[in-house]
Scaffold this motif. Sequence first.
Motif, PDB file in Angstrom:
ATOM      1  N   VAL A  85      64.122  28.966  38.504  1.00 46.42           N
ATOM      2  CA  VAL A  85      63.453  28.534  37.278  1.00 46.42           C
ATOM      3  C   VAL A  85      63.650  29.636  36.231  1.00 46.42           C
ATOM      4  O   VAL A  85      63.213  30.773  36.425  1.00 46.42           O
ATOM      5  CB  VAL A  85      61.935  28.332  37.518  1.00 46.42           C
ATOM      6  CG1 VAL A  85      61.259  27.863  36.231  1.00 46.42           C
ATOM      7  CG2 VAL A  85      61.694  27.349  38.655  1.00 46.42           C
ATOM      8  N   VAL A  87      64.117  30.324  31.762  1.00 50.34           N
ATOM      9  CA  VAL A  87      64.253  29.867  30.381  1.00 50.34           C
ATOM     10  C   VAL A  87      64.742  31.071  29.574  1.00 50.34           C
ATOM     11  O   VAL A  87      64.148  32.159  29.632  1.00 50.34           O
ATOM     12  CB  VAL A  87      62.906  29.327  29.830  1.00 50.34           C
ATOM     13  CG1 VAL A  87      63.023  28.991  28.347  1.00 50.34           C
ATOM     14  CG2 VAL A  87      62.468  28.094  30.618  1.00 50.34           C
ATOM     15  N   ARG A  93      58.456  29.605  25.862  1.00 51.00           N
ATOM     16  CA  ARG A  93      57.171  29.151  25.317  1.00 51.00           C
ATOM     17  C   ARG A  93      57.298  27.964  24.359  1.00 51.00           C
ATOM     18  O   ARG A  93      56.612  27.880  23.359  1.00 51.00           O
ATOM     19  CB  ARG A  93      56.420  30.310  24.627  1.00 51.00           C
ATOM     20  CG  ARG A  93      56.255  31.548  25.486  1.00 51.00           C
ATOM     21  CD  ARG A  93      55.565  31.300  26.815  1.00 51.00           C
ATOM     22  NE  ARG A  93      55.429  32.551  27.555  1.00 51.00           N
ATOM     23  CZ  ARG A  93      56.241  32.934  28.557  1.00 51.00           C
ATOM     24  NH1 ARG A  93      57.215  32.132  28.974  1.00 51.00           N
ATOM     25  NH2 ARG A  93      56.059  34.074  29.167  1.00 51.00           N
ATOM     26  N   GLY A  95      57.740  24.933  26.142  1.00 49.50           N
ATOM     27  CA  GLY A  95      57.486  23.843  27.077  1.00 49.50           C
ATOM     28  C   GLY A  95      58.678  23.427  27.930  1.00 49.50           C
ATOM     29  O   GLY A  95      58.601  22.421  28.631  1.00 49.50           O
ATOM     30  N   SER A  98      57.881  23.604  31.660  1.00 47.35           N
ATOM     31  CA  SER A  98      56.913  22.543  31.978  1.00 47.35           C
ATOM     32  C   SER A  98      57.600  21.183  32.077  1.00 47.35           C
ATOM     33  O   SER A  98      57.286  20.384  32.961  1.00 47.35           O
ATOM     34  CB  SER A  98      55.824  22.472  30.917  1.00 47.35           C
ATOM     35  OG  SER A  98      55.172  23.715  30.821  1.00 47.35           O
TER      36      SER A  98
HETATM   37  C1  LIG Z   1      60.317  29.697  41.532  1.00 44.43           C
HETATM   38  C2  LIG Z   1      60.982  30.620  40.563  1.00 44.43           C
HETATM   39  O1  LIG Z   1      62.119  30.427  40.242  1.00 44.43           O
HETATM   40  S1  LIG Z   1      60.126  31.931  39.944  1.00 44.43           S
HETATM   41  C3  LIG Z   1      61.078  32.527  38.574  1.00 44.43           C
HETATM   42  C4  LIG Z   1      60.433  32.238  37.231  1.00 44.43           C
HETATM   43  N1  LIG Z   1      61.339  32.770  36.203  1.00 44.43           N
HETATM   44  C5  LIG Z   1      61.132  33.965  35.609  1.00 44.43           C
HETATM   45  O2  LIG Z   1      60.147  34.645  35.807  1.00 44.43           O
HETATM   46  C6  LIG Z   1      62.242  34.414  34.681  1.00 44.43           C
HETATM   47  C7  LIG Z   1      61.716  34.922  33.335  1.00 44.43           C
HETATM   48  N2  LIG Z   1      60.796  33.983  32.693  1.00 44.43           N
HETATM   49  C8  LIG Z   1      61.218  32.762  32.270  1.00 44.43           C
HETATM   50  O3  LIG Z   1      62.373  32.371  32.419  1.00 44.43           O
HETATM   51  C9  LIG Z   1      60.207  31.882  31.547  1.00 44.43           C
HETATM   52  O4  LIG Z   1      59.316  32.694  30.828  1.00 44.43           O
HETATM   53  C10 LIG Z   1      59.387  30.961  32.492  1.00 44.43           C
HETATM   54  C11 LIG Z   1      60.350  30.102  33.308  1.00 44.43           C
HETATM   55  C12 LIG Z   1      58.510  31.761  33.442  1.00 44.43           C
HETATM   56  C13 LIG Z   1      58.471  30.072  31.644  1.00 44.43           C
HETATM   57  O5  LIG Z   1      59.262  29.243  30.837  1.00 44.43           O
HETATM   58  P1  LIG Z   1      58.703  28.620  29.460  1.00 44.43           P
HETATM   59  O6  LIG Z   1      59.641  27.543  29.056  1.00 44.43           O
HETATM   60  O7  LIG Z   1      58.442  29.720  28.498  1.00 44.43           O
HETATM   61  O8  LIG Z   1      57.333  27.994  29.943  1.00 44.43           O
HETATM   62  P2  LIG Z   1      56.504  26.888  29.139  1.00 44.43           P
HETATM   63  O9  LIG Z   1      56.784  27.011  27.684  1.00 44.43           O
HETATM   64  O10 LIG Z   1      56.706  25.555  29.758  1.00 44.43           O
HETATM   65  O11 LIG Z   1      55.049  27.434  29.450  1.00 44.43           O
HETATM   66  C14 LIG Z   1      54.008  26.672  29.927  1.00 44.43           C
HETATM   67  C15 LIG Z   1      52.772  27.507  29.933  1.00 44.43           C
HETATM   68  O12 LIG Z   1      52.920  28.589  30.877  1.00 44.43           O
HETATM   69  C16 LIG Z   1      52.641  29.822  30.240  1.00 44.43           C
HETATM   70  N3  LIG Z   1      53.548  30.821  30.825  1.00 44.43           N
HETATM   71  C17 LIG Z   1      54.861  30.685  31.017  1.00 44.43           C
HETATM   72  N4  LIG Z   1      55.364  31.787  31.583  1.00 44.43           N
HETATM   73  C18 LIG Z   1      54.333  32.634  31.764  1.00 44.43           C
HETATM   74  C19 LIG Z   1      54.231  33.945  32.293  1.00 44.43           C
HETATM   75  N5  LIG Z   1      55.303  34.592  32.741  1.00 44.43           N
HETATM   76  N6  LIG Z   1      53.014  34.507  32.336  1.00 44.43           N
HETATM   77  C20 LIG Z   1      51.924  33.850  31.845  1.00 44.43           C
HETATM   78  N7  LIG Z   1      51.982  32.593  31.333  1.00 44.43           N
HETATM   79  C21 LIG Z   1      53.170  32.006  31.279  1.00 44.43           C
HETATM   80  C22 LIG Z   1      52.944  29.567  28.791  1.00 44.43           C
HETATM   81  O13 LIG Z   1      52.275  30.482  27.972  1.00 44.43           O
HETATM   82  C23 LIG Z   1      52.441  28.171  28.619  1.00 44.43           C
HETATM   83  O14 LIG Z   1      51.036  28.196  28.504  1.00 44.43           O
HETATM   84  P3  LIG Z   1      50.219  27.090  27.695  1.00 44.43           P
HETATM   85  O15 LIG Z   1      50.537  25.781  28.352  1.00 44.43           O
HETATM   86  O16 LIG Z   1      48.816  27.526  27.868  1.00 44.43           O
HETATM   87  O17 LIG Z   1      50.750  27.170  26.310  1.00 44.43           O
END
Ligand SMILES: CC(=O)SCCNC(=O)CCNC(=O)[C@H](O)C(C)(C)COP(=O)(O)OP(=O)(O)OC[C@H]1O[C@@H](n2cnc3c(N)ncnc32)[C@H](O)[C@@H]1OP(=O)(O)O
Length: 418
Positions: A85, A87, A93, A95, A98
């Motif tokens: 996963v 982004v 941020r 969605g 999600s």
């Molecule tokens: C199973 C696995 O693969 S674990 C690996 C996860 N990937 C990573 O950690 C790599 C680096 N991070 C990323 O790529 C991205 O930040 C992700 C995948 C974690 C999140 O992707 P986004 O598209 O930004 O998430 P999205 O916009 O759908 O966020 C949904 C909600 O989660 C929250 N959220 C997302 N990531 C985080 C985080 N790291 N910490 C806290 N909150 C978070 C957002 O603020 C949002 O909150 P809201 O609904 O209250 O507004």
Amino acid sequence: MSESPEVRTVAESDVADWVRAMSTGFHLAPSVGDEEVAARRPLFDLSRTQGAFDRGRCVATFRSMPRRLTVPGGAAVPASAITNVSVTATHRRRGLASRMMAADLAAAKERGDAVSILVAAEYPIYGRYGFGPATWVTDWEVDVPRAALDRRWAGPTDGGRVDLMPLEEVREFGPGLHDRVRARTVGAIDRTPFWWEMSTGQRRFASQPWTEPFAVAHRDATGRVDGLATYTASEEHWPGKLPKVDVSVRQLIAASPAAETALWRYLLSLDWVTLLKSGHRAPDDLLPLLLGDPRAARTETHADFMWLRPLDVPAALSARTYAGGPAALVLDVHDAAGLAGGRFLLETDASGAAACAPTTASADLTLSVADLGCLYLGDESPVRLAALGRVSEHSSGAARTADVLFRTPRRPWCPDVF
Ligand SMILES: CC(=O)SCCNC(=O)CCNC(=O)[C@H](O)C(C)(C)COP(=O)(O)OP(=O)(O)OC[C@H]1O[C@@H](n2cnc3c(N)ncnc32)[C@H](O)[C@@H]1OP(=O)(O)O
């Protein structure tokens, strides 16, 4: 803001760009060679691999894989294992994660998977999607000279034996042994042929430098392989003419306590070795208590590991066994995503078997689907969750009854990162 990226499953022609986006999201490298893409390609089931595309360029990645998850009692339930996963920082941020999660969970539910599982990069990400931490890990670093073990140990004395093994033999014996270990390890998942090829160096990713591990097997008194450990050793140092080597365990699996004990004793008796790094173990692993002085095992990491989201509550709850029956408990499970919520009657018998079905009876306990995920494999305490205000009790003593039913004598453990 520009128009919203398209989220869809990927085509063969997208794979290289998708791998590049994943590599960027995980801060591995900004570009990925054809060789690495080809090496990773067998991992992907394109129908379960999603990407988000902005002006034709991949900016988010997500995929899932079929796994079998061992639950209390030894049965294995179909699980959708989510991974990769990411982004891209320019698109976070908005969605995208999600949207991909919603599509994957709906598909898993449709397929009939009982649960979804994942290893969370960061704790705050996945609770909102109905996941709760279901297994935890502890990594120890053992100060070997302080472990108060008899350094004259020269192998098992119960008829078993410990032998070094070439990696070709690990590929031969490992899968069968792992199936036996998995059946007795709540929280374990199956390993694919790809996993064994990667862990024994038959397949490699250009981005991940390969160090060939030592492999050692334990055989029981009948000669059957019932334990396996692989490990690497650091360069030796000789401060003050005293040898100093760190050993890092890559995996240690065993089908009996005797095999597990013998493999730890072997690792702890290697000459020159002053530090043993255990890798991810169950928090109640035998290791520290095998030492004459358990304080020599310093906890290096203790953290949540595998997160679990129930998708089909009756299927998941009736697949596992329970202690302390016969008993009946009505659970009101709240699921904001509308996938698995409802009110369910769990009835257990004296053998530990259970039936679970929707009911209109009044609830004994109310909890979120994520907290049911925490309880499902037996690790978390309903009494503790009630004290935190996360489980609500509607009949006196219901949390305590759930505690007796759900918790397991040994803690669940998922040995594999996925
Ligand atoms: C199973 C696995 O693969 S674990 C690996 C996860 N990937 C990573 O950690 C790599 C680096 N991070 C990323 O790529 C991205 O930040 C992700 C995948 C974690 C999140 O992707 P986004 O598209 O930004 O998430 P999205 O916009 O759908 O966020 C949904 C909600 O989660 C929250 N959220 C997302 N990531 C985080 C985080 N790291 N910490 C806290 N909150 C978070 C957002 O603020 C949002 O909150 P809201 O609904 O209250 O507004």
